[in-house]
Design a protein around this motif. Structure first.
Motif, PDB file in Angstrom:
ATOM      1  N   ALA A  13       0.835  -1.205   0.000  1.00 43.94           N
ATOM      2  CA  ALA A  13       0.000   0.000   0.000  1.00 43.94           C
ATOM      3  C   ALA A  13       0.870   1.256   0.000  1.00 43.94           C
ATOM      4  CB  ALA A  13      -0.944  -0.006   1.200  1.00 43.94           C
ATOM      5  N   CYS A  14       1.983   1.212   0.717  1.00 45.49           N
ATOM      6  CA  CYS A  14       2.897   2.354   0.769  1.00 45.49           C
ATOM      7  C   CYS A  14       3.584   2.580  -0.574  1.00 45.49           C
ATOM      8  CB  CYS A  14       3.921   2.160   1.887  1.00 45.49           C
ATOM      9  SG  CYS A  14       3.191   2.215   3.539  1.00 45.49           S
ATOM     10  N   ARG A  15       4.007   1.515  -1.209  1.00 45.29           N
ATOM     11  CA  ARG A  15       4.607   1.632  -2.548  1.00 45.29           C
ATOM     12  C   ARG A  15       3.615   2.266  -3.515  1.00 45.29           C
ATOM     13  NH1 ARG A  15       6.054  -3.623  -1.019  1.00 45.29           N
ATOM     14  NH2 ARG A  15       8.291  -3.809  -0.603  1.00 45.29           N
ATOM     15  N   ASN A  16       2.378   1.764  -3.472  1.00 44.66           N
ATOM     16  CA  ASN A  16       1.343   2.273  -4.369  1.00 44.66           C
ATOM     17  C   ASN A  16       1.017   3.732  -4.074  1.00 44.66           C
ATOM     18  OD1 ASN A  16       1.137  -0.183  -5.702  1.00 44.66           O
ATOM     19  ND2 ASN A  16      -0.510  -0.924  -4.381  1.00 44.66           N
ATOM     20  N   ALA A  17       0.971   4.106  -2.797  1.00 44.80           N
ATOM     21  CA  ALA A  17       0.674   5.496  -2.435  1.00 44.80           C
ATOM     22  C   ALA A  17       1.756   6.425  -2.964  1.00 44.80           C
ATOM     23  CB  ALA A  17       0.540   5.638  -0.920  1.00 44.80           C
ATOM     24  N   MET A  18       3.019   6.028  -2.818  1.00 44.71           N
ATOM     25  CA  MET A  18       4.098   6.871  -3.323  1.00 44.71           C
ATOM     26  C   MET A  18       3.983   7.034  -4.832  1.00 44.71           C
ATOM     27  SD  MET A  18       8.224   6.491  -3.513  1.00 44.71           S
ATOM     28  CE  MET A  18       8.052   5.650  -5.066  1.00 44.71           C
ATOM     29  N   GLN A  19       3.784   5.947  -5.533  1.00 45.79           N
ATOM     30  CA  GLN A  19       3.671   5.999  -6.994  1.00 45.79           C
ATOM     31  C   GLN A  19       2.508   6.891  -7.421  1.00 45.79           C
ATOM     32  OE1 GLN A  19       5.820   4.627  -9.256  1.00 45.79           O
ATOM     33  NE2 GLN A  19       4.656   5.745 -10.779  1.00 45.79           N
ATOM     34  N   THR A  20       1.372   6.707  -6.805  1.00 49.88           N
ATOM     35  CA  THR A  20       0.181   7.491  -7.154  1.00 49.88           C
ATOM     36  C   THR A  20       0.374   8.967  -6.856  1.00 49.88           C
ATOM     37  OG1 THR A  20      -1.264   5.594  -6.769  1.00 49.88           O
ATOM     38  CG2 THR A  20      -2.284   7.776  -6.650  1.00 49.88           C
ATOM     39  N   GLU A  21       0.862   9.285  -5.672  1.00 48.60           N
ATOM     40  CA  GLU A  21       1.023  10.679  -5.277  1.00 48.60           C
ATOM     41  C   GLU A  21       2.105  11.377  -6.091  1.00 48.60           C
ATOM     42  OE1 GLU A  21       1.230  11.207  -0.979  1.00 48.60           O
ATOM     43  OE2 GLU A  21      -0.262   9.609  -0.727  1.00 48.60           O
ATOM     44  N   GLN A  22       3.205  10.690  -6.354  1.00 47.46           N
ATOM     45  CA  GLN A  22       4.259  11.306  -7.171  1.00 47.46           C
ATOM     46  C   GLN A  22       3.775  11.541  -8.597  1.00 47.46           C
ATOM     47  OE1 GLN A  22       8.040   9.313  -7.044  1.00 47.46           O
ATOM     48  NE2 GLN A  22       8.527  10.140  -5.034  1.00 47.46           N
ATOM     49  N   THR A  23       3.110  10.563  -9.164  1.00 51.35           N
ATOM     50  CA  THR A  23       2.602  10.708 -10.533  1.00 51.35           C
ATOM     51  C   THR A  23       1.638  11.876 -10.624  1.00 51.35           C
ATOM     52  OG1 THR A  23       2.902   8.358 -10.994  1.00 51.35           O
ATOM     53  CG2 THR A  23       1.316   9.549 -12.386  1.00 51.35           C
ATOM     54  N   ARG A  24       0.726  11.976  -9.675  1.00 51.94           N
ATOM     55  CA  ARG A  24      -0.237  13.076  -9.653  1.00 51.94           C
ATOM     56  C   ARG A  24       0.485  14.417  -9.536  1.00 51.94           C
ATOM     57  NH1 ARG A  24      -3.162  12.197  -4.901  1.00 51.94           N
ATOM     58  NH2 ARG A  24      -3.977  10.351  -5.915  1.00 51.94           N
ATOM     59  N   SER A  25       1.479  14.475  -8.661  1.00 51.51           N
ATOM     60  CA  SER A  25       2.223  15.707  -8.457  1.00 51.51           C
ATOM     61  C   SER A  25       3.030  16.091  -9.693  1.00 51.51           C
ATOM     62  CB  SER A  25       3.148  15.568  -7.250  1.00 51.51           C
ATOM     63  OG  SER A  25       3.953  16.715  -7.113  1.00 51.51           O
ATOM     64  N   ALA A  86       2.838   7.303   1.534  1.00 51.27           N
ATOM     65  CA  ALA A  86       3.754   7.657   0.446  1.00 51.27           C
ATOM     66  C   ALA A  86       5.160   7.912   0.967  1.00 51.27           C
ATOM     67  CB  ALA A  86       3.237   8.867  -0.319  1.00 51.27           C
ATOM     68  N   TYR A  87       5.264   8.500   2.152  1.00 52.49           N
ATOM     69  CA  TYR A  87       6.587   8.754   2.725  1.00 52.49           C
ATOM     70  C   TYR A  87       7.275   7.426   3.064  1.00 52.49           C
ATOM     71  CZ  TYR A  87      10.180  11.103   5.532  1.00 52.49           C
ATOM     72  OH  TYR A  87      11.377  11.559   6.040  1.00 52.49           O
ATOM     73  N   ILE A  88       6.531   6.496   3.634  1.00 49.39           N
ATOM     74  CA  ILE A  88       7.090   5.165   3.877  1.00 49.39           C
ATOM     75  C   ILE A  88       7.471   4.520   2.546  1.00 49.39           C
ATOM     76  CG2 ILE A  88       6.573   2.828   4.728  1.00 49.39           C
ATOM     77  CD1 ILE A  88       4.762   4.241   6.873  1.00 49.39           C
ATOM     78  N   GLY A  89       6.638   4.705   1.532  1.00 52.56           N
ATOM     79  CA  GLY A  89       6.948   4.197   0.200  1.00 52.56           C
ATOM     80  C   GLY A  89       8.258   4.759  -0.339  1.00 52.56           C
ATOM     81  N   PHE A  93      11.431   2.762  -1.654  1.00 48.28           N
ATOM     82  CA  PHE A  93      12.020   3.058  -2.963  1.00 48.28           C
ATOM     83  C   PHE A  93      13.529   3.205  -2.851  1.00 48.28           C
ATOM     84  CE2 PHE A  93      13.133   6.261  -6.270  1.00 48.28           C
ATOM     85  CZ  PHE A  93      12.854   5.490  -7.391  1.00 48.28           C
ATOM     86  N   TYR A  94      13.996   3.835  -1.788  1.00 55.61           N
ATOM     87  CA  TYR A  94      15.439   4.001  -1.591  1.00 55.61           C
ATOM     88  C   TYR A  94      16.143   2.638  -1.560  1.00 55.61           C
ATOM     89  CZ  TYR A  94      14.673   8.881  -0.040  1.00 55.61           C
ATOM     90  OH  TYR A  94      14.342  10.203   0.066  1.00 55.61           O
TER      91      TYR A  94
END
Length: 128
Positions: A13-25, A86-89, A93-94
């Motif tokens: 869920a964290c990976r997906n949140a990061m991907q979604t939020e970054q893409t939107r941004s 997203a922050y955990i994501g 990612f790192y």
């Protein structure tokens, strides 16, 4: 409790949140055109040079490290303000992206592992 203690479902869920939020941004800001990227990179470099000596000397959840993680979150928020997930994501990612892992570990060989736990502790303690 560190990032490795979270369930696989939570981490996905964290990976997906990061991907979604970054893409939107990225779409909303013309690929973060509002960010002075040269300054951001210089600030990341300065941050990691301060954090690196604490790896192995302080616990990721220690007050000193967590005070620094507030700075880390602020640096990340120049691009977009990540949710807790997203922050955990970002911490995941790192470690999961080879280029990001190599970059971060140039500051300290255990930076990515330490940073993942520090990001997780900050997110769980400070982000809703």
């Amino acid at each position: 409790m560190g990032i490795k203690d979270a369930s696989a479902q939570t981490l996905d869920a964290c990976r997906n949140a990061m991907q979604t939020e970054q893409t939107r941004s990225l779409q909303a800001t013309n690929h973060w055109s509002h960010v002075d990227k040269a300054q951001a990179h210089a600030d990341w470099d300065a941050f990691y040079k301060v954090l690196a000596p604490l790896v192995g000397m302080q616990a990721p959840e220690s007050a000193e490290v967590q005070a620094l993680m507030a700075q880390h979150y602020a640096l990340a928020s120049r691009f977009y303000t990540p949710s807790r997930d997203a922050y955990i994501g970002m911490g995941l990612f790192y470690s999961e992206n080879p280029a990001m892992r190599d970059f971060h570990n140039t500051y300290h060989p255990q930076m990515v592992e330490f940073l993942g736990d520090a990001v997780y502790a900050y997110a769980m303690g400070n982000l809703g």
